[in-house]
Design a protein around this motif. Structure first.
Motif, short mmCIF file in Angstrom:
data_model
loop_
_atom_site.label_atom_id
_atom_site.label_comp_id
_atom_site.label_asym_id
_atom_site.label_seq_id
_atom_site.Cartn_x
_atom_site.Cartn_y
_atom_site.Cartn_z
N SER A 151 37.53 -33.17 16.64
CA SER A 151 38.93 -33.29 17.02
C SER A 151 39.18 -32.74 18.43
N TRP A 159 41.54 -30.57 19.26
CA TRP A 159 41.83 -29.15 19.21
C TRP A 159 40.59 -28.31 18.98
N SER A 160 39.67 -28.76 18.14
CA SER A 160 38.43 -28.00 17.94
C SER A 160 37.61 -27.98 19.22
N LEU A 185 39.69 -25.51 21.80
CA LEU A 185 39.71 -24.11 21.41
C LEU A 185 38.31 -23.50 21.35
N GLU A 235 41.59 -28.08 10.46
CA GLU A 235 42.10 -28.89 11.56
C GLU A 235 43.60 -28.64 11.77
N GLU A 254 45.05 -26.99 15.28
CA GLU A 254 46.13 -27.61 16.05
C GLU A 254 47.31 -26.65 16.18
N GLY A 283 46.40 -24.08 18.76
CA GLY A 283 46.38 -24.70 20.08
C GLY A 283 47.77 -24.96 20.62
N ARG A 284 48.65 -25.47 19.78
CA ARG A 284 50.01 -25.75 20.21
C ARG A 284 50.78 -24.46 20.50
N SER A 344 49.69 -23.28 23.82
CA SER A 344 50.26 -24.13 24.87
C SER A 344 51.71 -23.75 25.13
#
Length: 207
Positions: A95, A97-98, A101, A188, A192, A195-196, A199
């Motif tokens: 993915s 995100w994986s 990160l 997953e 995400e 990660g979000r 961000s």
């Protein structure tokens, strides 16, 4: 449902979610332990369009036992996970995100996740206060060396539900295909979410 059908169904779902685009990822299911026989996706196959012919069976040396395709180059990683964990299925995704990160957290050696309710979807976890540490290994095409590093990492992090490879993706596992698939979905989601959140924390316009 046969293991081939169950893994193919997971592949279609993961492909639609963007976790195994192109021909990325590989999935396996233990058929027998003595001697070891592992069903695994053939190399170079789209995981969104898997059929029974897209799987092969290998032994504990990653050698082909049955099927017409070529075993994934990462077969030895699946076998090592099965040796180290009470698992019968290993799923590997790529993915966004994986990938991101695993690069950002690589200097620490692991990605730490805590405080999210979805952690309770991982086997044996009963509270959102659980601290999940996903170890991160550097990516390599030297699979004997990478397998040895994975072996040491799994021993160092006995409570981990998955492993990240830097700029590569996620490996997770389960007592059967259904549990491994659930772990992919949970991890997953968490990747995400982390990660979000990162961000937004760096966005000066975020509120």
């Amino acid at each position: 449902m046969t293991p081939e059908h169950a893994l193919a169904e997971a592949g279609r779902d993961f492909y639609q979610r963007g976790w195994v685009l192109g021909t990325s990822g590989n999935f396996s299911s233990l058929i027998d332990s003595h001697p070891l026989r592992l069903l695994i996706t053939s190399s170079g196959k789209s995981k969104g369009h898997l059929g029974a012919e897209d799987f092969v069976v290998v032994d504990d040396n990653s050698s082909l036992v049955a099927g017409q395709g070529k075993p994934s180059a990462e077969t030895s990683l699946h076998i090592e996970i099965l040796r180290q964990r009470p698992a019968a299925s290993v799923l590997h995704t790529h993915s966004v995100w994986s990938t991101i990160l695993s690069q950002l957290a690589y200097p620490a050696g692991y990605l730490e996740i805590s405080g999210y309710e979805m952690l309770k979807g991982l086997s044996g976890v009963t509270t959102h206060q659980h601290i999940e540490r996903l170890p991160i290994l550097d990516n390599s095409q030297d699979y004997p060396s990478l397998t040895a590093q994975l072996s040491a990492t799994l021993q160092q992090y006995p409570a981990a539900h998955g492993v990240l490879f830097r700029r590569h993706g996620l490996y997770t596992w389960g007592s059967d295909i259904a549990e491994a698939r659930r772990h992919v979905e949970i991890l997953e989601f968490l990747l995400e979410a982390v990660g979000r959140e990162l961000s937004l924390s760096h966005d000066p316009h975020a509120r």
